[in-house]
Design an enzyme around this catalytic site. Structure first.
Site, PDB file in Angstrom:
ATOM      1  N   ASP A 129       0.821  -1.208   0.000  1.00  0.00           N
ATOM      2  CA  ASP A 129       0.000   0.000   0.000  1.00  0.00           C
ATOM      3  C   ASP A 129       0.861   1.266   0.000  1.00  0.00           C
ATOM      4  O   ASP A 129       2.097   1.207   0.035  1.00  0.00           O
ATOM      5  CB  ASP A 129      -0.929  -0.061   1.223  1.00  0.00           C
ATOM      6  N   ASP A 186     -10.818   2.796  -3.809  1.00  0.00           N
ATOM      7  CA  ASP A 186     -11.298   1.536  -3.233  1.00  0.00           C
ATOM      8  C   ASP A 186     -12.704   1.211  -3.744  1.00  0.00           C
ATOM      9  O   ASP A 186     -13.523   2.113  -3.919  1.00  0.00           O
ATOM     10  CB  ASP A 186     -11.391   1.641  -1.703  1.00  0.00           C
TER      11      ASP A 186
HETATM   12  C1  GLA Z   1      -6.051   1.381   1.536  1.00  0.00           C
HETATM   13  C2  GLA Z   1      -6.272   0.415   0.368  1.00  0.00           C
HETATM   14  C3  GLA Z   1      -7.356  -0.580   0.742  1.00  0.00           C
HETATM   15  C4  GLA Z   1      -7.012  -1.302   2.044  1.00  0.00           C
HETATM   16  C5  GLA Z   1      -6.720  -0.306   3.168  1.00  0.00           C
HETATM   17  C6  GLA Z   1      -6.123  -0.997   4.399  1.00  0.00           C
HETATM   18  O1  GLA Z   1      -7.141   2.216   1.688  1.00  0.00           O
HETATM   19  O2  GLA Z   1      -6.609   1.116  -0.803  1.00  0.00           O
HETATM   20  O3  GLA Z   1      -7.548  -1.511  -0.309  1.00  0.00           O
HETATM   21  O4  GLA Z   1      -5.888  -2.135   1.817  1.00  0.00           O
HETATM   22  O5  GLA Z   1      -5.799   0.684   2.739  1.00  0.00           O
HETATM   23  O6  GLA Z   1      -5.864  -0.109   5.435  1.00  0.00           O
END
Ligand code: GLA
Length: 388
Positions: A129, A186
């Site tokens: 990430d 997301d």
């Molecule tokens: C980010 C990513 C998500 C998830 C969260 C976890 O927002 O885009 O897919 O992995 O972090 O904290």
């Protein structure tokens, strides 16, 4: 040194949308068994992925990251062995910054120690990430560093980059060794979310920078969430859950554009309609097709109604010579969509037999173009075979 070369998009399940960081080993073991019993593993969903929240809250200085012993009493090595015993591959999560997006220790400054720990636990996939990253180091350096660290472990580990498409990542992703890379926001179980991502995908030239061994990733499948799951309770979005017609649209487009297929619903609550979507073998075969050509948007020749901006026709050529055509209607009312054969590589004089990949039956014969009425907020996906 070992390497992975992906000939098809990865498939699996990820914990985030259902649990966020509320992970516990007993439940996760149950989920893995449930996925297997329902035939998801056998259908190809082989990566069982822990997202954020498995980590111990603070890192001991100088050490690789450790797991939370309350959440994983038997430890991640044992958990990984359990997954491997069922036939799954084991996915884990970390972050290029000092902290993960959920506030757990990130791998920045510990890339080599962490990569080695992952390898020791038997990890087969790392999602990496992009929160809390240092401002003075270019993102591409951080992602290359972890890519390098993974290769040096000697264990083949699929590298799934998650920087949401920042820093023009499509131009340097392959230099990191990443096998997939997130290209945006997301996914959420709402119509708003799905339709805005579909709109963005239509404007991207996916064929230019997504293909074998390095797939653009528009995030998790939401099919089957049905309003359930930790991310559904965040309160940041208004409105009802997306519904089966939208799940079908998202799944169809993800299959067509060669997206990684990571399910995110709670499989213990899979309804027959959800299984019908996620286990649609004919569409899974489209996603996994050996030609690895992501679908491209076709020009819509004719529409019976106005508002063409909410309708899209996508085409994906298959290795056998057939072409899959997806007609997507983002309007609330039915629309007739027509796309000519020329943009698919055929001639206007050609005749094709169509097969409906959702109804699972022949859908007629077309000459020169394909024209269908598509219900509001739904799609029709046809596999076209040219008469020779
Ligand atoms: C980010 C990513 C998500 C998830 C969260 C976890 O927002 O885009 O897919 O992995 O972090 O904290």
């Amino acid at each position: 040194m070992q390497e992975i070369f992906l000939k098809a998009p990865p498939m699996g399940w990820n914990s985030w949308n259902t649990f966020m960081d509320g992970l516990d080993e007993a439940t996760l073991r149950e989920i893995a068994v449930s996925l297997k019993e329902q035939g998801f593993l056998e259908a190809g969903y082989e990566y069982f992925c822990l997202d954020d929240g498995w980590e111990e809250k603070t890192r001991r200085v100088g050490c690789g990251v450790d797991y939370d012993r309350k959440k994983f009493p038997s430890g991640l090595k044992s958990f990984g062995d359990f997954l491997h015993g069922l036939g799954f591959k084991f996915g884990i999560y970390s972050c290029a910054g000092t902290l993960t997006c959920g506030g757990y220790p990130g791998s920045y400054g510990y890339e080599y120690e962490d990569a080695q720990k992952f390898a020791d636990w038997g990890v087969d996939l790392l999602k990496y990430d992009n929160c809390y990253v240092p401002t003075d180091v270019p993102g591409k350096f951080l992602y290359r560093r972890m890519g390098q660290a993974l290769r040096e472990t000697g264990r083949p580990i699929l590298y799934s980059m998650c920087n949401w498409g920042f820093d023009d990542s499509q131009t340097w992703v392959r230099s990191t060794g990443a096998h997939s890379y997130r290209i945006g926001t997301d996914s959420r179980d709402t119509w708003e979310n799905v339709q805005s991502v579909m709109h963005v995908l239509g404007k991207m030239n996916l064929t230019a920078f997504s293909g074998a061994n390095c797939y653009a990733d528009p995030d998790f499948l939401i099919a089957g969430m049905n309003g359930r799951g930790a991310v559904s309770n965040l309160g940041e979005e208004i409105g009802p859950n997306a519904g089966y017609n939208v799940y079908r649209m998202q799944f169809s487009l993800w299959c067509m554009i060669c997206a990684p297929l990571m399910m995110s619903h709670d499989p213990r609550y899979t309804t027959p309609q959800t299984a019908e979507i996620l286990l649609n073998r004919e569409l899974l075969a489209v996603n996994q097709d050996a030609a690895n050509i992501p679908a491209f948007p076709c020009r819509i020749e004719k529409m019976m109604e106005a508002d063409a901006s909410k309708c899209e026709v996508w085409a994906k050529p298959l290795s056998c010579g057939d072409v899959v055509v997806g007609l997507f209607n983002r309007k609330d009312t039915p629309a007739y969509l027509q796309a000519g054969f020329e943009s698919m590589g055929w001639l206007l004089s050609d005749t094709v037999d169509a097969y409906d990949l959702w109804a699972h039956r022949p859908a007629g014969v077309f000459r020169g173009n394909v024209t269908m009425q598509v219900p509001g907020r739904d799609c029709v996906v046809l596999r076209l075979h040219r008469r020779r």
